[in-house]
Write a protein that holds these residues in place. Sequence first.
Motif, PDB file in Angstrom:
ATOM      1  N   VAL A 151      -1.834  -1.332  -3.804  1.00 41.23           N
ATOM      2  CA  VAL A 151      -2.984  -0.451  -3.657  1.00 41.23           C
ATOM      3  C   VAL A 151      -2.425   0.949  -3.399  1.00 41.23           C
ATOM      4  O   VAL A 151      -1.641   1.133  -2.463  1.00 41.23           O
ATOM      5  CB  VAL A 151      -3.881  -0.892  -2.483  1.00 41.23           C
ATOM      6  CG1 VAL A 151      -5.006   0.094  -2.260  1.00 41.23           C
ATOM      7  CG2 VAL A 151      -4.411  -2.295  -2.714  1.00 41.23           C
ATOM      8  N   THR A 152      -2.782   1.903  -4.230  1.00 41.72           N
ATOM      9  CA  THR A 152      -2.356   3.277  -4.004  1.00 41.72           C
ATOM     10  C   THR A 152      -3.526   4.065  -3.428  1.00 41.72           C
ATOM     11  O   THR A 152      -4.666   3.890  -3.842  1.00 41.72           O
ATOM     12  CB  THR A 152      -1.861   3.947  -5.294  1.00 41.72           C
ATOM     13  OG1 THR A 152      -2.869   3.868  -6.291  1.00 41.72           O
ATOM     14  CG2 THR A 152      -0.588   3.290  -5.801  1.00 41.72           C
ATOM     15  N   ALA A 153      -3.211   4.913  -2.460  1.00 39.90           N
ATOM     16  CA  ALA A 153      -4.231   5.724  -1.790  1.00 39.90           C
ATOM     17  C   ALA A 153      -4.024   7.192  -2.132  1.00 39.90           C
ATOM     18  O   ALA A 153      -2.909   7.706  -2.028  1.00 39.90           O
ATOM     19  CB  ALA A 153      -4.152   5.530  -0.284  1.00 39.90           C
ATOM     20  N   ASP A 154      -5.090   7.851  -2.526  1.00 39.94           N
ATOM     21  CA  ASP A 154      -5.033   9.268  -2.856  1.00 39.94           C
ATOM     22  C   ASP A 154      -5.041  10.076  -1.555  1.00 39.94           C
ATOM     23  O   ASP A 154      -6.063  10.593  -1.123  1.00 39.94           O
ATOM     24  CB  ASP A 154      -6.211   9.658  -3.746  1.00 39.94           C
ATOM     25  CG  ASP A 154      -6.108  11.083  -4.265  1.00 39.94           C
ATOM     26  OD1 ASP A 154      -5.154  11.794  -3.886  1.00 39.94           O
ATOM     27  OD2 ASP A 154      -6.976  11.484  -5.045  1.00 39.94           O
TER      28      ASP A 154
ATOM     29  N   VAL B  40       0.858  -1.182   0.000  1.00 39.35           N
ATOM     30  CA  VAL B  40       0.000   0.000   0.000  1.00 39.35           C
ATOM     31  C   VAL B  40       0.889   1.225   0.000  1.00 39.35           C
ATOM     32  O   VAL B  40       1.945   1.244   0.635  1.00 39.35           O
ATOM     33  CB  VAL B  40      -0.977   0.029   1.199  1.00 39.35           C
ATOM     34  CG1 VAL B  40      -2.031  -1.035   1.062  1.00 39.35           C
ATOM     35  CG2 VAL B  40      -0.256  -0.114   2.517  1.00 39.35           C
ATOM     36  N   GLN B  41       0.478   2.245  -0.726  1.00 42.60           N
ATOM     37  CA  GLN B  41       1.320   3.425  -0.900  1.00 42.60           C
ATOM     38  C   GLN B  41       0.460   4.665  -1.059  1.00 42.60           C
ATOM     39  O   GLN B  41      -0.497   4.657  -1.827  1.00 42.60           O
ATOM     40  CB  GLN B  41       2.184   3.251  -2.157  1.00 42.60           C
ATOM     41  CG  GLN B  41       3.004   4.450  -2.549  1.00 42.60           C
ATOM     42  CD  GLN B  41       4.173   4.699  -1.626  1.00 42.60           C
ATOM     43  OE1 GLN B  41       4.730   3.763  -1.076  1.00 42.60           O
ATOM     44  NE2 GLN B  41       4.547   5.951  -1.451  1.00 42.60           N
ATOM     45  N   ASN B  42       0.801   5.710  -0.322  1.00 46.48           N
ATOM     46  CA  ASN B  42       0.160   7.010  -0.528  1.00 46.48           C
ATOM     47  C   ASN B  42       0.709   7.638  -1.804  1.00 46.48           C
ATOM     48  O   ASN B  42       1.898   7.496  -2.109  1.00 46.48           O
ATOM     49  CB  ASN B  42       0.445   7.951   0.641  1.00 46.48           C
ATOM     50  CG  ASN B  42      -0.351   7.605   1.873  1.00 46.48           C
ATOM     51  OD1 ASN B  42      -1.424   7.035   1.785  1.00 46.48           O
ATOM     52  ND2 ASN B  42       0.172   7.952   3.033  1.00 46.48           N
ATOM     53  N   LEU B  43      -0.143   8.357  -2.508  1.00 42.46           N
ATOM     54  CA  LEU B  43       0.319   9.044  -3.718  1.00 42.46           C
ATOM     55  C   LEU B  43       1.315  10.147  -3.386  1.00 42.46           C
ATOM     56  O   LEU B  43       2.243  10.391  -4.146  1.00 42.46           O
ATOM     57  CB  LEU B  43      -0.862   9.653  -4.474  1.00 42.46           C
ATOM     58  CG  LEU B  43      -1.801   8.681  -5.168  1.00 42.46           C
ATOM     59  CD1 LEU B  43      -2.891   9.452  -5.903  1.00 42.46           C
ATOM     60  CD2 LEU B  43      -1.049   7.804  -6.140  1.00 42.46           C
TER      61      LEU B  43
ATOM     62  N   ALA C  36       8.345  10.801   2.387  1.00 45.04           N
ATOM     63  CA  ALA C  36       9.483   9.973   2.798  1.00 45.04           C
ATOM     64  C   ALA C  36       9.774   8.842   1.815  1.00 45.04           C
ATOM     65  O   ALA C  36      10.931   8.488   1.608  1.00 45.04           O
ATOM     66  CB  ALA C  36       9.232   9.402   4.192  1.00 45.04           C
ATOM     67  N   THR C  37       8.740   8.259   1.260  1.00 41.06           N
ATOM     68  CA  THR C  37       8.905   7.172   0.296  1.00 41.06           C
ATOM     69  C   THR C  37       8.046   7.480  -0.930  1.00 41.06           C
ATOM     70  O   THR C  37       6.878   7.120  -0.982  1.00 41.06           O
ATOM     71  CB  THR C  37       8.502   5.802   0.900  1.00 41.06           C
ATOM     72  OG1 THR C  37       7.176   5.900   1.423  1.00 41.06           O
ATOM     73  CG2 THR C  37       9.452   5.384   1.996  1.00 41.06           C
ATOM     74  N   PRO C  38       8.617   8.156  -1.909  1.00 37.79           N
ATOM     75  CA  PRO C  38       7.859   8.581  -3.088  1.00 37.79           C
ATOM     76  C   PRO C  38       7.240   7.419  -3.868  1.00 37.79           C
ATOM     77  O   PRO C  38       7.754   6.298  -3.851  1.00 37.79           O
ATOM     78  CB  PRO C  38       8.898   9.314  -3.941  1.00 37.79           C
ATOM     79  CG  PRO C  38       9.962   9.721  -2.982  1.00 37.79           C
ATOM     80  CD  PRO C  38       9.993   8.638  -1.942  1.00 37.79           C
ATOM     81  N   LEU C  39       6.162   7.713  -4.544  1.00 36.85           N
ATOM     82  CA  LEU C  39       5.434   6.730  -5.335  1.00 36.85           C
ATOM     83  C   LEU C  39       6.338   6.026  -6.343  1.00 36.85           C
ATOM     84  O   LEU C  39       6.221   4.822  -6.544  1.00 36.85           O
ATOM     85  CB  LEU C  39       4.256   7.399  -6.046  1.00 36.85           C
ATOM     86  CG  LEU C  39       3.379   6.494  -6.917  1.00 36.85           C
ATOM     87  CD1 LEU C  39       2.740   5.384  -6.099  1.00 36.85           C
ATOM     88  CD2 LEU C  39       2.326   7.328  -7.621  1.00 36.85           C
TER      89      LEU C  39
ATOM     90  N   GLY D 161       2.776   6.718   5.617  1.00 38.37           N
ATOM     91  CA  GLY D 161       2.028   5.660   6.284  1.00 38.37           C
ATOM     92  C   GLY D 161       0.565   5.674   5.885  1.00 38.37           C
ATOM     93  O   GLY D 161      -0.114   6.680   6.022  1.00 38.37           O
ATOM     94  N   VAL D 162       0.119   4.555   5.379  1.00 42.00           N
ATOM     95  CA  VAL D 162      -1.262   4.435   4.921  1.00 42.00           C
ATOM     96  C   VAL D 162      -2.147   3.878   6.028  1.00 42.00           C
ATOM     97  O   VAL D 162      -3.261   4.328   6.230  1.00 42.00           O
ATOM     98  CB  VAL D 162      -1.345   3.517   3.675  1.00 42.00           C
ATOM     99  CG1 VAL D 162      -2.775   3.309   3.236  1.00 42.00           C
ATOM    100  CG2 VAL D 162      -0.505   4.055   2.543  1.00 42.00           C
ATOM    101  N   TYR D 163      -1.634   2.921   6.761  1.00 41.56           N
ATOM    102  CA  TYR D 163      -2.450   2.144   7.694  1.00 41.56           C
ATOM    103  C   TYR D 163      -1.796   2.097   9.063  1.00 41.56           C
ATOM    104  O   TYR D 163      -0.593   1.953   9.144  1.00 41.56           O
ATOM    105  CB  TYR D 163      -2.588   0.730   7.126  1.00 41.56           C
ATOM    106  CG  TYR D 163      -3.471  -0.203   7.898  1.00 41.56           C
ATOM    107  CD1 TYR D 163      -4.824  -0.252   7.638  1.00 41.56           C
ATOM    108  CD2 TYR D 163      -2.955  -1.056   8.857  1.00 41.56           C
ATOM    109  CE1 TYR D 163      -5.655  -1.124   8.318  1.00 41.56           C
ATOM    110  CE2 TYR D 163      -3.770  -1.921   9.547  1.00 41.56           C
ATOM    111  CZ  TYR D 163      -5.120  -1.964   9.275  1.00 41.56           C
ATOM    112  OH  TYR D 163      -5.939  -2.818   9.951  1.00 41.56           O
ATOM    113  N   PRO D 164      -2.515   2.188  10.132  1.00 44.37           N
ATOM    114  CA  PRO D 164      -3.956   2.321  10.278  1.00 44.37           C
ATOM    115  C   PRO D 164      -4.413   3.769  10.407  1.00 44.37           C
ATOM    116  O   PRO D 164      -5.612   4.036  10.488  1.00 44.37           O
ATOM    117  CB  PRO D 164      -4.260   1.566  11.559  1.00 44.37           C
ATOM    118  CG  PRO D 164      -3.060   1.830  12.419  1.00 44.37           C
ATOM    119  CD  PRO D 164      -1.898   1.892  11.434  1.00 44.37           C
TER     120      PRO D 164
END
Length: 74
Positions: free
Chosen positions: A29-32, A2-5, A9-12, A37-40
């Motif tokens: 899974v990419t999150a807009d 999972v990755q934030n757009l 710190a950690t680019p797409l 950190g995507v989760y939680p």
Amino acid sequence: MVQNLRDPATPLAGAQQLRKAFGDRATMVTADQGGHGVYPGGKNRCANHAVTEFLTTGDRPKYDYHCTAAAEPR
């Protein structure tokens, strides 16, 4: 994966390279959303659902997909 757009710190682009390296052994899974950190702690319900599903059942999504900012769980 999972990755934030917009993760400072950690680019797409780095996540996309890692995803490619994993080949069929992973899905992403990419999150807009922004932030690291995507989760939680992320507010994207679609991405949170994907992670919870994997952690509770061991099942990962069959395909890579993108969760929009207002996305509902898949």
